[in-house]
Write an enzyme that holds these catalytic residues in place. Structure first.
Site, PDB file in Angstrom:
ATOM      1  N   LYS A   1      42.427 -84.435  77.957  1.00  0.00           N
ATOM      2  CA  LYS A   1      41.287 -85.352  78.044  1.00  0.00           C
ATOM      3  C   LYS A   1      41.238 -85.971  79.435  1.00  0.00           C
ATOM      4  O   LYS A   1      42.277 -86.219  80.048  1.00  0.00           O
ATOM      5  CB  LYS A   1      41.440 -86.467  77.031  1.00  0.00           C
ATOM      6  CG  LYS A   1      41.407 -85.986  75.615  1.00  0.00           C
ATOM      7  CD  LYS A   1      41.644 -87.142  74.688  1.00  0.00           C
ATOM      8  CE  LYS A   1      41.952 -86.644  73.303  1.00  0.00           C
ATOM      9  NZ  LYS A   1      42.638 -87.646  72.517  1.00  0.00           N
ATOM     10  N   GLY A   2      40.055 -86.286  79.878  1.00  0.00           N
ATOM     11  CA  GLY A   2      39.897 -87.063  81.109  1.00  0.00           C
ATOM     12  C   GLY A   2      40.304 -86.311  82.354  1.00  0.00           C
ATOM     13  O   GLY A   2      39.815 -85.233  82.627  1.00  0.00           O
TER      14      GLY A   2
ATOM     15  N   ASP B   1      46.246 -68.456  75.145  1.00  0.00           N
ATOM     16  CA  ASP B   1      45.065 -67.610  74.933  1.00  0.00           C
ATOM     17  C   ASP B   1      45.063 -66.345  75.794  1.00  0.00           C
ATOM     18  O   ASP B   1      44.319 -65.418  75.513  1.00  0.00           O
ATOM     19  CB  ASP B   1      43.783 -68.397  75.234  1.00  0.00           C
ATOM     20  CG  ASP B   1      43.695 -69.685  74.433  1.00  0.00           C
ATOM     21  OD1 ASP B   1      44.259 -69.731  73.324  1.00  0.00           O
ATOM     22  OD2 ASP B   1      43.071 -70.648  74.923  1.00  0.00           O
TER      23      ASP B   1
ATOM     24  N   MET C   1      44.304 -68.593  66.971  1.00  0.00           N
ATOM     25  CA  MET C   1      43.671 -69.230  68.136  1.00  0.00           C
ATOM     26  C   MET C   1      43.301 -68.180  69.184  1.00  0.00           C
ATOM     27  O   MET C   1      43.403 -66.984  68.948  1.00  0.00           O
ATOM     28  CB  MET C   1      44.600 -70.279  68.718  1.00  0.00           C
ATOM     29  CG  MET C   1      44.682 -71.549  67.895  1.00  0.00           C
ATOM     30  SD  MET C   1      45.750 -72.767  68.717  1.00  0.00           S
ATOM     31  CE  MET C   1      45.326 -74.241  67.806  1.00  0.00           C
TER      32      MET C   1
ATOM     33  N   ARG D   1      41.666 -65.441  50.097  1.00  0.00           N
ATOM     34  CA  ARG D   1      42.265 -66.700  50.531  1.00  0.00           C
ATOM     35  C   ARG D   1      42.300 -66.736  52.049  1.00  0.00           C
ATOM     36  O   ARG D   1      42.394 -65.694  52.694  1.00  0.00           O
ATOM     37  CB  ARG D   1      43.710 -66.822  50.020  1.00  0.00           C
ATOM     38  CG  ARG D   1      43.850 -66.915  48.516  1.00  0.00           C
ATOM     39  CD  ARG D   1      43.389 -68.265  47.978  1.00  0.00           C
ATOM     40  NE  ARG D   1      43.720 -68.437  46.585  1.00  0.00           N
ATOM     41  CZ  ARG D   1      42.949 -68.028  45.564  1.00  0.00           C
ATOM     42  NH1 ARG D   1      41.798 -67.425  45.792  1.00  0.00           N
ATOM     43  NH2 ARG D   1      43.336 -68.226  44.318  1.00  0.00           N
TER      44      ARG D   1
END
Ligand code: F6P
Length: 365
Positions: free
Chosen positions: A77-78, A143, A185, A283
């Site tokens: 963040k930021g 990633d 992810m 599922r």
């Protein structure tokens, strides 16, 4: 007085960060006139009042290469160019505190900065470099979506976790004659999904680079069942999307959080398959941050150690404005401009995709 190199870890954490920090410190300890300091929680440690900067010596980094996370903390963040501030009306805005940060670095006697982070962090590196900061980047992300480097550390550990999950789901899926959808992810790249699907022998693998067709998935699943008996494993990347459709996002109101949060694609797929008439039990399992936590596997420790040692050598040689990268079999450095401009997407015509199709994995098309 010894020259100071400041280390910061920014963005999401990733297995291997501590191995990079350790390598920087150990390599620097061989040079008498250098000292390593760490900024707590990315560059927040410089900008917070009082500042949070810690000296990192051999004792502080002993044994940390086997630990996940980062001993100096991180934040996504930021940052110095978009520091969150409260507006008078109570809403949140942001301020550019980069000049102030550079002044603070000077005051702290910091000669050079090593910024360990993903694309967002390396964009900050480039902006700081443009302002005259002596900065080196170290790429990190599970990633594997930075094109300047063959692999980022953390990726192989994430793949190992995802593969273990596939292996485990096979036994429960087979026992119950079920379809399991495993959401992994990777943001807009399908690397974790593709590698774990191949390693785990999944039946279907859905990645953002190849939009999926429900009918093709149904066909594959049906071929895995005979008179109600059978099972199937679908590995789906969080950024996967149907042909002509959009990726799935989750709400996020965290202050200063810049990225859109992907999520929910596994349950969306199950819903779509049911709507399309598939009547097997299904599922979902969302692997989430288990892919990012814990001990880095040996491959990532080795890569991370090479990156850390190389990053400090660039500092020693005054080769600033560069990011270290792995180009088999070498660890090289590339200018920031080249490092962050291109994402590393899975090439649908690549050998790995052909191999996946060749062993019968349905890629959703
Ligand atoms: O970029 C790494 C990553 O783990 C992505 O795969 C994922 O989409 C995102 O970070 C999750 O971010 P957060 O930790 O903020 O939920």
């Amino acid at each position: 007085m010894r020259k100071r190199v400041l280390v910061a870890t920014g963005g999401g954490d990733c297995p291997g960060l501590n191995a990079v920090i350790r390598a920087i410190v150990l390599r620097a300890s061989r040079e008498r006139d250098w000292e390593v300091v760490g900024s707590i929680n990315a560059f927040d440690g410089i900008l917070n009042e009082p500042n949070e900067v810690v000296v990192l010596g051999e004792r502080e980094v002993a044994g940390i290469h086997i630990r996940g996370g980062t001993i100096i903390g991180t934040t996504n963040k930021g940052g110095p160019f978009a520091w969150p501030i409260r507006n008078p009306d109570g809403s949140w805005g942001s301020a550019d505190r980069s000049d102030e940060m550079l002044r603070r670095l000077q005051y702290l006697g910091v000669e050079a900065v090593i910024n360990i982070g993903g694309d967002g962090s390396q964009r900050i590196s480039q902006m700081l470099m443009d302002k005259g900061c002596n900065i080196i980047g170290v790429p990190k992300t599970i990633d594997n979506d930075l094109s300047a480097t063959d692999f980022t550390f953390g990726f192989q550990t994430a793949v190992q976790e995802a593969t273990t999950a596939v292996d485990k789901l096979v036994t429960t899926a087979a026992s119950h004659n079920r379809v399991f959808v495993l959401e992994v992810m990777g943001r807009y790249a399908g690397w974790i999904a593709l590698h774990s699907a191949v390693a785990g022998g999944a039946d279907v693998c859905l990645i953002p680079e190849i939009p999926y067709d429900l009918e093709k998935i149904k066909e594959k699943i049906n071929s895995r069942f005979y008179r109600g008996r059978g099972y199937a494993i679908i590995v789906i990347a969080e950024g996967a999307k149907p042909a002509g459709g959009e990726a799935s996002y989750e709400e996020n109101d965290e202050v200063g959080y810049k990225d859109m949060r992907l999520g929910g694609v596994a349950s969306k797929l199950i819903h779509e398959l049911k709507e399309a008439g598939l009547d097997t039990d299904m599922r979902e399992t969302v692997l989430g941050h288990l892919q990012r936590g814990g001990t880095p596997i040996a491959y990532d420790r080795v890569l991370a150690t090479q990156f850390g040692a190389k990053a400090f050598e660039l500092v020693l040689n005054g080769e600033y404005g560069k990011m270290v990268a792995y180009r088999h079999p070498n660890v090289i450095s590339v200018p920031f401009g080249d490092a962050i401009n291109q994402y590393n997407f899975v090439d649908p015509d690549s050998h790995l995709i052909k191999a996946a199709r060749g062993v019968g994995i349905c890629m959703g098309d």
